[in-house]
Each structure stands twice: as C-alpha cells, then as structure tokens.
Design a protein around this motif. Sequence first.
Motif, PDB file in Angstrom:
ATOM      1  N   THR A  10      44.587 -48.244   9.970  1.00 57.21           N
ATOM      2  CA  THR A  10      43.727 -48.223  11.161  1.00 57.21           C
ATOM      3  C   THR A  10      44.550 -48.096  12.442  1.00 57.21           C
ATOM      4  O   THR A  10      44.135 -47.444  13.396  1.00 57.21           O
ATOM      5  N   ARG A  11      45.732 -48.700  12.457  1.00 59.19           N
ATOM      6  CA  ARG A  11      46.601 -48.562  13.634  1.00 59.19           C
ATOM      7  C   ARG A  11      47.094 -47.129  13.776  1.00 59.19           C
ATOM      8  O   ARG A  11      47.142 -46.576  14.892  1.00 59.19           O
ATOM      9  N   LEU A  12      47.482 -46.516  12.657  1.00 61.82           N
ATOM     10  CA  LEU A  12      47.903 -45.114  12.700  1.00 61.82           C
ATOM     11  C   LEU A  12      46.774 -44.218  13.185  1.00 61.82           C
ATOM     12  O   LEU A  12      46.987 -43.304  13.995  1.00 61.82           O
ATOM     13  N   GLN A  13      45.550 -44.457  12.679  1.00 63.04           N
ATOM     14  CA  GLN A  13      44.400 -43.671  13.091  1.00 63.04           C
ATOM     15  C   GLN A  13      44.141 -43.828  14.585  1.00 63.04           C
ATOM     16  O   GLN A  13      43.863 -42.857  15.290  1.00 63.04           O
ATOM     17  N   SER A  14      44.240 -45.052  15.093  1.00 65.51           N
ATOM     18  CA  SER A  14      43.999 -45.295  16.516  1.00 65.51           C
ATOM     19  C   SER A  14      45.027 -44.588  17.389  1.00 65.51           C
ATOM     20  O   SER A  14      44.688 -43.964  18.396  1.00 65.51           O
ATOM     21  N   ILE A  15      46.300 -44.657  16.985  1.00 63.03           N
ATOM     22  CA  ILE A  15      47.366 -43.977  17.729  1.00 63.03           C
ATOM     23  C   ILE A  15      47.136 -42.468  17.717  1.00 63.03           C
ATOM     24  O   ILE A  15      47.249 -41.786  18.744  1.00 63.03           O
ATOM     25  N   ALA A  16      46.806 -41.941  16.540  1.00 63.23           N
ATOM     26  CA  ALA A  16      46.593 -40.501  16.402  1.00 63.23           C
ATOM     27  C   ALA A  16      45.408 -40.040  17.247  1.00 63.23           C
ATOM     28  O   ALA A  16      45.469 -38.999  17.914  1.00 63.23           O
ATOM     29  N   GLN A  17      44.330 -40.817  17.228  1.00 64.58           N
ATOM     30  CA  GLN A  17      43.136 -40.423  17.985  1.00 64.58           C
ATOM     31  C   GLN A  17      43.404 -40.402  19.483  1.00 64.58           C
ATOM     32  O   GLN A  17      43.001 -39.471  20.183  1.00 64.58           O
ATOM     33  N   SER A  18      44.113 -41.402  19.971  1.00 66.34           N
ATOM     34  CA  SER A  18      44.471 -41.420  21.391  1.00 66.34           C
ATOM     35  C   SER A  18      45.371 -40.246  21.743  1.00 66.34           C
ATOM     36  O   SER A  18      45.193 -39.593  22.778  1.00 66.34           O
ATOM     37  N   TYR A  27      52.979 -29.173  20.428  1.00 73.14           N
ATOM     38  CA  TYR A  27      53.903 -29.780  19.467  1.00 73.14           C
ATOM     39  C   TYR A  27      53.502 -31.226  19.198  1.00 73.14           C
ATOM     40  O   TYR A  27      53.437 -31.664  18.046  1.00 73.14           O
ATOM     41  N   ASP A  28      53.198 -31.964  20.264  1.00 74.98           N
ATOM     42  CA  ASP A  28      52.785 -33.359  20.103  1.00 74.98           C
ATOM     43  C   ASP A  28      51.436 -33.460  19.404  1.00 74.98           C
ATOM     44  O   ASP A  28      51.230 -34.346  18.555  1.00 74.98           O
ATOM     45  N   LEU A  29      50.516 -32.556  19.739  1.00 74.98           N
ATOM     46  CA  LEU A  29      49.189 -32.583  19.113  1.00 74.98           C
ATOM     47  C   LEU A  29      49.286 -32.376  17.608  1.00 74.98           C
ATOM     48  O   LEU A  29      48.579 -33.019  16.829  1.00 74.98           O
ATOM     49  N   ASP A  30      50.175 -31.481  17.200  1.00 72.28           N
ATOM     50  CA  ASP A  30      50.377 -31.243  15.765  1.00 72.28           C
ATOM     51  C   ASP A  30      50.888 -32.503  15.077  1.00 72.28           C
ATOM     52  O   ASP A  30      50.473 -32.832  13.956  1.00 72.28           O
ATOM     53  N   ARG A  31      51.794 -33.210  15.734  1.00 73.33           N
ATOM     54  CA  ARG A  31      52.347 -34.438  15.148  1.00 73.33           C
ATOM     55  C   ARG A  31      51.284 -35.534  15.074  1.00 73.33           C
ATOM     56  O   ARG A  31      51.229 -36.281  14.091  1.00 73.33           O
ATOM     57  N   TYR A  32      50.453 -35.625  16.083  1.00 70.03           N
ATOM     58  CA  TYR A  32      49.385 -36.621  16.053  1.00 70.03           C
ATOM     59  C   TYR A  32      48.378 -36.323  14.940  1.00 70.03           C
ATOM     60  O   TYR A  32      47.853 -37.231  14.295  1.00 70.03           O
ATOM     61  N   GLN A  33      48.132 -35.032  14.707  1.00 68.48           N
ATOM     62  CA  GLN A  33      47.235 -34.662  13.622  1.00 68.48           C
ATOM     63  C   GLN A  33      47.836 -35.056  12.279  1.00 68.48           C
ATOM     64  O   GLN A  33      47.131 -35.498  11.369  1.00 68.48           O
ATOM     65  N   GLN A  34      49.152 -34.915  12.144  1.00 68.43           N
ATOM     66  CA  GLN A  34      49.818 -35.329  10.914  1.00 68.43           C
ATOM     67  C   GLN A  34      49.694 -36.838  10.705  1.00 68.43           C
ATOM     68  O   GLN A  34      49.514 -37.306   9.576  1.00 68.43           O
ATOM     69  N   LEU A  38      47.862 -38.714   7.628  1.00 67.20           N
ATOM     70  CA  LEU A  38      48.535 -39.763   6.867  1.00 67.20           C
ATOM     71  C   LEU A  38      47.648 -41.006   6.758  1.00 67.20           C
ATOM     72  O   LEU A  38      47.570 -41.634   5.690  1.00 67.20           O
ATOM     73  N   SER A  39      46.946 -41.349   7.812  1.00 68.30           N
ATOM     74  CA  SER A  39      46.057 -42.514   7.770  1.00 68.30           C
ATOM     75  C   SER A  39      44.934 -42.299   6.762  1.00 68.30           C
ATOM     76  O   SER A  39      44.534 -43.221   6.052  1.00 68.30           O
ATOM     77  N   VAL A  40      44.435 -41.083   6.679  1.00 66.55           N
ATOM     78  CA  VAL A  40      43.395 -40.755   5.692  1.00 66.55           C
ATOM     79  C   VAL A  40      43.957 -40.870   4.279  1.00 66.55           C
ATOM     80  O   VAL A  40      43.290 -41.384   3.367  1.00 66.55           O
TER      81      VAL A  40
END
Length: 205
Positions: A10-18, A27-34, A38-40
């Motif tokens: 859930t923490r990874l998902q929250s960080i990624a969503q923000s 480049y950053d957006l691609d990493r956040y999607q990864q 990973l959280s899924v």
Amino acid sequence: MNTKWLEWATRLQSIAQSGLTFGENQYDLDRYQQIRDLSVEIMHEYTDVKHEKIINLFASETGYQTPKVDIRAAVFKDDKILMVKEKIDGKWSLPGGWADVNTSVSESVVRECQEEAGAEVKPKRVIAIHHANKQNNFVYPHTIYKIIVECDLLKYCFEENSETLGSGFFSSDNLPELSVERNNLYQINLCFEAKKQKLFEPVFD
C-alpha cells in the motif's frame, strides 16, 4: 493486524500514485508506473485476487491517495441489532457501505439503512472509527476507515434490492454468521455495549 507485505504494497501504491499525478518528467513517470505494477504484483502474490481486479480496486485512482470511508449503522429494536444478509457472500453485516461524495456521515448512514435494510433511521451518535486493517481480520488493499453510527429506528420494512438478500434483528447471543470483510464480533459487541450506556465515548484507532 500486522501484515508487513500489505503495508509495503500500500505504501508503494501511494508513492506511485502521487508520482504519477504530480510528476512531469516522462522518465520519472515510467519509474512510478513500474512501482505501481510492483505493488499489484505483491498484492497478487499474497492473495487469490486476480490482477485485473487488483488494478481496478487498488491501482486505478489518480491524485493524492487518501483513506476510503465505510459507514455502518447500529440500529436496535427490543435489545436486538439490525443486520443484513449480503448478496456477495450470503453472510451478515451491519447495514452500510462506502460513503458517497458530497454526503455527510449522517446522510450516508440514513441512505444505506433505507437501501439495504428497508429501515428509516435517525442518526444518534458515533460509536467507533476503526482503521480496518488494525481491527478486522481481513486483507484490505486500501486504507479504510470504518465509522459505526448508532441510529434510532423510525420505520422498518425490508424491500428487495441489489445488495442484500434480507434483514433482521438479532440478540448478542444469537448472531448469524458474520461477513468478516464488513464487520467482526468485536465491533458488533461494541455496538451492544454502547447501547447500554447513556454516555458512550467513541472508540477510535
């Protein structure tokens, strides 16, 4: 409930969503999607839920991630509590569900009682505000606040609807099988305890 993998997911998902919401660099957006992917994967690995459902429930929102609100009603008649039989699992819970946008706690609990139990109620006081993953023995992909509201019963006549199979009143020593995703024995007993007291201090955590 102390489940580290769930906290990490859930923490990874929250960080990624923000990051996906406020990031500008591709480049950053691609990493956040990864990170979101990973959280899924973590959720899928430790539950029986399919990828598609996890994505829909857990990883499809945008904006800053905040807790979801589940509102439940404690309605009594002759020292028995009102419960509804859920269509989703055939088990029983306090009337309630997700709070709608632009509605107050009182408005939400009144609507849920009418729709699920055929009960017209008047909200009286808050019994508890629970963090679901701390109080309920069920794995939730979201942070959920469960708000339990004691209500006075005005009228009661169950009507067929899309969410519940029936409703009825039960004593504390004759409860039906509980829908544990929605409520547990501690929460039901807490409602009975609150009813006995003219002044009851809400429980929160």
